[in-house]
Design an enzyme around this catalytic site. Structure first.
Site, PDB file in Angstrom:
ATOM      1  N   LYS A  13      31.172  40.359  35.464  1.00  0.00           N
ATOM      2  CA  LYS A  13      30.659  38.976  35.554  1.00  0.00           C
ATOM      3  C   LYS A  13      29.160  38.954  35.864  1.00  0.00           C
ATOM      4  O   LYS A  13      28.400  38.240  35.220  1.00  0.00           O
ATOM      5  CB  LYS A  13      31.399  38.180  36.652  1.00  0.00           C
ATOM      6  CG  LYS A  13      32.880  38.026  36.428  1.00  0.00           C
ATOM      7  CD  LYS A  13      33.534  37.167  37.494  1.00  0.00           C
ATOM      8  CE  LYS A  13      33.457  37.723  38.897  1.00  0.00           C
ATOM      9  NZ  LYS A  13      34.149  39.007  39.100  1.00  0.00           N
ATOM     10  N   ARG A  88      36.924  29.770  42.360  1.00  0.00           N
ATOM     11  CA  ARG A  88      37.867  30.864  42.578  1.00  0.00           C
ATOM     12  C   ARG A  88      39.196  30.373  43.119  1.00  0.00           C
ATOM     13  O   ARG A  88      40.100  31.173  43.352  1.00  0.00           O
ATOM     14  CB  ARG A  88      37.271  31.812  43.594  1.00  0.00           C
ATOM     15  CG  ARG A  88      36.877  33.143  43.004  1.00  0.00           C
ATOM     16  CD  ARG A  88      36.033  33.795  44.048  1.00  0.00           C
ATOM     17  NE  ARG A  88      36.099  35.188  44.013  1.00  0.00           N
ATOM     18  CZ  ARG A  88      35.038  35.938  43.689  1.00  0.00           C
ATOM     19  NH1 ARG A  88      33.914  35.402  43.299  1.00  0.00           N
ATOM     20  NH2 ARG A  88      35.131  37.233  43.741  1.00  0.00           N
ATOM     21  N   ARG A 127      30.344  51.958  41.726  1.00  0.00           N
ATOM     22  CA  ARG A 127      29.239  50.991  41.613  1.00  0.00           C
ATOM     23  C   ARG A 127      28.151  51.220  42.656  1.00  0.00           C
ATOM     24  O   ARG A 127      28.410  51.518  43.806  1.00  0.00           O
ATOM     25  CB  ARG A 127      29.758  49.563  41.748  1.00  0.00           C
ATOM     26  CG  ARG A 127      28.600  48.552  41.730  1.00  0.00           C
ATOM     27  CD  ARG A 127      29.020  47.144  41.529  1.00  0.00           C
ATOM     28  NE  ARG A 127      30.100  46.741  42.395  1.00  0.00           N
ATOM     29  CZ  ARG A 127      30.694  45.558  42.288  1.00  0.00           C
ATOM     30  NH1 ARG A 127      30.317  44.703  41.355  1.00  0.00           N
ATOM     31  NH2 ARG A 127      31.663  45.245  43.105  1.00  0.00           N
ATOM     32  N   ARG A 159      28.138  48.435  48.046  1.00  0.00           N
ATOM     33  CA  ARG A 159      28.641  47.243  48.728  1.00  0.00           C
ATOM     34  C   ARG A 159      29.747  47.623  49.710  1.00  0.00           C
ATOM     35  O   ARG A 159      30.566  48.477  49.409  1.00  0.00           O
ATOM     36  CB  ARG A 159      29.181  46.246  47.689  1.00  0.00           C
ATOM     37  CG  ARG A 159      28.148  45.215  47.292  1.00  0.00           C
ATOM     38  CD  ARG A 159      28.577  44.384  46.122  1.00  0.00           C
ATOM     39  NE  ARG A 159      29.884  43.751  46.229  1.00  0.00           N
ATOM     40  CZ  ARG A 159      30.373  42.919  45.328  1.00  0.00           C
ATOM     41  NH1 ARG A 159      29.647  42.606  44.269  1.00  0.00           N
ATOM     42  NH2 ARG A 159      31.560  42.382  45.477  1.00  0.00           N
ATOM     43  N   ARG A 170      41.032  42.482  46.875  1.00  0.00           N
ATOM     44  CA  ARG A 170      40.267  41.542  46.031  1.00  0.00           C
ATOM     45  C   ARG A 170      41.016  41.238  44.732  1.00  0.00           C
ATOM     46  O   ARG A 170      41.046  40.095  44.260  1.00  0.00           O
ATOM     47  CB  ARG A 170      38.879  42.125  45.717  1.00  0.00           C
ATOM     48  CG  ARG A 170      37.933  42.039  46.899  1.00  0.00           C
ATOM     49  CD  ARG A 170      36.808  43.047  46.811  1.00  0.00           C
ATOM     50  NE  ARG A 170      35.910  42.850  45.683  1.00  0.00           N
ATOM     51  CZ  ARG A 170      35.044  43.771  45.267  1.00  0.00           C
ATOM     52  NH1 ARG A 170      34.946  44.931  45.894  1.00  0.00           N
ATOM     53  NH2 ARG A 170      34.262  43.526  44.247  1.00  0.00           N
TER      54      ARG A 170
END
Ligand code: AP5
Ligand code: MG
Length: 221
Positions: A13, A88, A127, A159, A170
């Protein structure tokens, strides 16, 4: 033009929203980025959001809707925006509809980036992020110099919610709370499904083709 970027965690995204926003010359608004900015700057919003984000659960609607409303009321959103990570929940989706109706606006497109659960975990595990918003992956999209952003020379970081355990939470939150929004937007005929497994550049072209198709159909741009 108002575009919503939907998809599971790590579906791309952020990566795709930045490209679309640049091409449309409208702001890219990520509620996740807004929360992370507040956490980094030790604000009251950050302190509250951190309790949820670190666990991989959604920040309560009341706070999230408030920060989103404040952001889209800014002047630079007049011509539209790309929303990444909002709405969301069904409650957020309905609030957004109300906010837009009040100013005679509506969502033009909802882009749904689909990826498998295994791919989500693979992406999250590798990531690395830059403060400028650029995302890398240590195997598939590494920076030219390890640990350094190609765009701004910033130091890359991991992160806090990018662990396998939090990623699973998540993913669960996405399936339970966010996926139902797709059905609402499908009924309106505004959803475009995009295969998020293709290379980033290909996904960007697929997304752009759909936006051009939309624009032609509606005499926009
Ligand atoms: P948020 O920051 O929105 O996180 P997310 O939805 O989990 O999504 P990500 O940012 O992890 O992934 P992405 O889809 O942007 O993928 P990216 O482009 O980085 O939210 C974080 C938290 O904040 C939430 O858990 C919640 O607590 C809170 N929050 C935020 N908004 C909220 C809201 N509205 N309500 C309540 N709470 C909210 O790419 C991922 C990786 O994959 C990168 O490494 C990238 O290099 C790689 N990659 C990208 N595209 C490709 C490709 N095509 N092929 C291979 N690799 C790719
Ligand atoms: Mg993101």
């Amino acid at each position: 033009m108002i575009v919503i970027m939907l998809g599971a965690p790590a579906s791309g995204k952020g990566t795709q929203s930045v490209i679309v926003a640049q091409r449309l010359k409208v702001p890219h608004i990520s509620t996740g980025d807004i929360f992370r900015w507040n956490i980094a700057n030790n604000t009251a919003v950050g302190e509250e959001a951190k309790k949820y984000i670190d666990k991989g659960i959604l920040v309560p609607d009341e706070l999230t809707i408030r920060i989103l409303k404040e952001r889209i009321e800014k002047e630079d959103c007049e011509r539209g925006f790309v929303l990444d990570g909002f709405p969301r929940t069904i409650n957020q989706q309905q609030s957004l509809d109300r906010m837009l109706t009040e100013c005679n606006k509506s969502i033009n497109m909802a882009i749904n980036l689909s990826v498998t659960d295994d791919e989500v975990i693979r992406r999250i595990s590798g990531r690395r992020m830059c403060k400028c918003g650029k995302a890398y992956h240590i195997v598939t999209y590494p920076p030219k110099t390890p640990g350094i952003c190609d765009l701004c020379n910033g130091e890359l970081y991991t992160r806090k919610d990018d662990t396998v355990e939090v990623a699973n939470t998540r993913l669960e939150a996405y399936k339970l709370q966010t996926e139902p929004i797709l059905a609402v937007y499908r009924e309106r005929g505004i959803v475009v499904d995009i295969d998020g497994h293709k290379p980033q550049e290909q996904v960007a072209e697929d997304v752009w083709k759909e936006i051009l198709k939309y624009s032609e159909k509606h005499g926009w741009m």
